[in-house]
Design an enzyme around this catalytic site. Structure first.
Site, PDB file in Angstrom:
ATOM      1  N   ARG A  75       0.757  -0.961   0.250  1.00 39.38           N
ATOM      2  CA  ARG A  75      -0.475  -0.266  -0.105  1.00 39.38           C
ATOM      3  C   ARG A  75       0.664   1.434  -0.053  1.00 39.38           C
ATOM      4  O   ARG A  75       0.560   2.393   0.391  1.00 39.38           O
ATOM      5  CB  ARG A  75      -0.804  -0.456   1.031  1.00 39.38           C
ATOM      6  CG  ARG A  75      -2.025  -0.808   1.119  1.00 39.38           C
ATOM      7  CD  ARG A  75      -3.183  -0.563   1.998  1.00 39.38           C
ATOM      8  NE  ARG A  75      -4.372  -1.846   2.098  1.00 39.38           N
ATOM      9  CZ  ARG A  75      -5.200  -1.968   1.392  1.00 39.38           C
ATOM     10  NH1 ARG A  75      -5.459  -1.360   0.183  1.00 39.38           N
ATOM     11  NH2 ARG A  75      -5.797  -3.023   1.686  1.00 39.38           N
ATOM     12  N   ASP A 136     -13.817  -4.819  -3.192  1.00 45.59           N
ATOM     13  CA  ASP A 136     -15.178  -3.710  -2.982  1.00 45.59           C
ATOM     14  C   ASP A 136     -16.530  -3.007  -4.474  1.00 45.59           C
ATOM     15  O   ASP A 136     -17.069  -2.425  -3.788  1.00 45.59           O
ATOM     16  CB  ASP A 136     -14.182  -2.782  -1.579  1.00 45.59           C
ATOM     17  CG  ASP A 136     -13.477  -3.290  -1.402  1.00 45.59           C
ATOM     18  OD1 ASP A 136     -13.601  -4.016  -0.555  1.00 45.59           O
ATOM     19  OD2 ASP A 136     -12.637  -2.568  -1.185  1.00 45.59           O
ATOM     20  N   GLN A 300     -12.300 -14.073   1.690  1.00 42.31           N
ATOM     21  CA  GLN A 300     -12.628 -13.090   0.978  1.00 42.31           C
ATOM     22  C   GLN A 300     -11.918 -12.754  -0.801  1.00 42.31           C
ATOM     23  O   GLN A 300     -12.092 -12.515  -1.689  1.00 42.31           O
ATOM     24  CB  GLN A 300     -13.557 -12.191   0.972  1.00 42.31           C
ATOM     25  CG  GLN A 300     -15.015 -12.606   1.811  1.00 42.31           C
ATOM     26  CD  GLN A 300     -15.736 -11.665   2.936  1.00 42.31           C
ATOM     27  OE1 GLN A 300     -16.994 -10.792   2.776  1.00 42.31           O
ATOM     28  NE2 GLN A 300     -14.531 -10.739   3.720  1.00 42.31           N
TER      29      GLN A 300
END
Ligand code: F6P
Length: 374
Positions: A75, A136, A300
């Site tokens: 990130r 998402d 997930q």
């Protein structure tokens, strides 16, 4: 004629379909257009540190079905990177590295954060394009993001499985679904899995309304309930506190005031941690039914991509090679209808695709008597 070269990296959280996209892009870039493809490891950090891997037909073979990313990810942000204990702007170093490798451009697979970082690099003069990745489904400007379809299947199966145990024990089971600040995954999996209550960030909830819906189910003979809660779902009170702080931040000009509000928001986020557990405890108190929590978490994000994600990844990845060959940069390669569109990065960065409250999935949830907590 000199061989044309292009770089590629994956940034942000991993998701199923990253390798399928790398493969689609690489095969088209190398096979159709004769490019050499340089992979950078671990997102923008590996780019700033010049850690590369040469992607060729051999290394691209067999990765279509593999989860995660063969390049690794992080990130880290190019403009604010922790290097030797201090935060540095690595933009100039990145330019130098791209130049040294003779790259025409850089392809970045990532979500909203990656679009922001890519836009900064584009504005600094680097040829960049992005591809929309995230479980998402919250990237603006595209109908779909790769990773979402797979995560939807996984979360749906989990909700299916929770039914029999909730039913057997006459319990409330609260299943926490990922999604950051968007409710796509919770709403999609909740609807597909037949959850009785679905809580999403777009609709702040009242615990009393949820308890009333569960008690009504008991009255009608269903002694158990499944609650699908998005990790970013908030009660009406918490949402108000959060929205007020964000609105103040948007108005504030003074850097000291902005920092103070940022700390306030970070504290609100900290308080939100454990929200699912607290919600289950509140529901147990209010309904008298035993309540349990299942946090679906990283399952997930892991594992092999679904057929839908492999198709999307291959469609977008190969289209990205077309754009690179044409020299089209400063864009995100978006899925729009059956086709692909070049959306300016400036229209993607800083925007989030959340669920409109009149979205067909929300209408369908209401028609199937699903409690949305409002
Ligand atoms: O963006 C994907 C996602 O899995 C979100 O759903 C979640 O909020 C976040 O990443 C978790 O990030 P990390 O793995 O960095 O903790």
């Amino acid at each position: 004629m000199a061989t044309r070269r292009v770089g590629i990296l994956t940034a942000g959280g991993d998701s199923p379909g990253l390798n399928a996209t790398i493969r689609g892009f690489g095969k088209a870039a190398i096979g159709t257009y004769g490019f050499e493809v340089v992979g950078f490891r671990d997102g923008f950090r590996g780019l700033a540190e010049d850690r590369t891997v040469r992607l060729d037909k051999k290394s691209l073979a067999g990765i279509l079905t593999i989860g995660g990313t063969i390049l690794g990810t992080s990130r880290d942000k190019p403009s604010k990177m922790l290097v030797d204990g201090e935060i540095r702007d690595m933009t100039a170093a990145i330019h130098a590295i791209c130049k040294r490798h003779g790259l025409e451009g850089l392809v970045c697979l990532g979500g909203g954060g990656t679009a922001k970082n890519a836009l900064r690099l584009w504005k600094s003069g680097l040829n960049v394009l992005t591809l929309p990745k995230t479980i998402d489904n919250d990237v603006a400007g595209t109908d779909a993001t790769f990773g979402f379809a797979t995560a939807l299947e996984i979360a749906t199966e989990a909700i299916d499985r929770l039914h029999s145990t909730a039913h057997s024990h006459h319990r409330v089971i609260v299943a926490e679904v990922m999604g950051h600040r968007a409710g796509w995954l919770a709403l999609g999996a909740g609807l597909a899995g037949g959850a009785d209550v679905i809580l999403i960030p777009e609709i702040p909830y009242k615990v009393q309304s949820i308890a009333a819906a569960i008690k009504e189910r008991v009255r009608k003979g269903s002694g158990f309930s499944i609650v699908a809660v998005a990790e970013g779902a908030r009660s009406v009170e918490d949402a108000r506190a959060f929205n007020t702080a964000e609105a103040r931040l948007a108005r504030a000009k003074d850097p000291v005031a902005r920092e103070t509000i940022r700390v306030e928001i970070a504290q609100l986020e900290l308080q939100h941690q454990g929200n699912t557990l607290r919600l289950a405890q509140q529901l147990e108190l209010l309904t008298g039914l035993e309540s349990r929590v299942s946090i679906l978490g990283y399952v997930q994000r892991g594992g092999t991509p679904s057929g839908a994600d492999r198709l999307l990844a291959t469609r977008l990845g190969t289209a990205a090679a077309d754009f690179v060959a044409q020299g089209t940069y400063g864009i995100m390669v978006a899925a729009q209808g059956d086709g692909v569109a070049a959306v300016p990065l400036a229209d993607v960065a800083g925007r989030r695709n959340t669920i409109p409250v009149d979205h067909p999935w929300i209408v369908a949830a209401r028609h199937t008597s699903t409690c949305l907590g409002d």
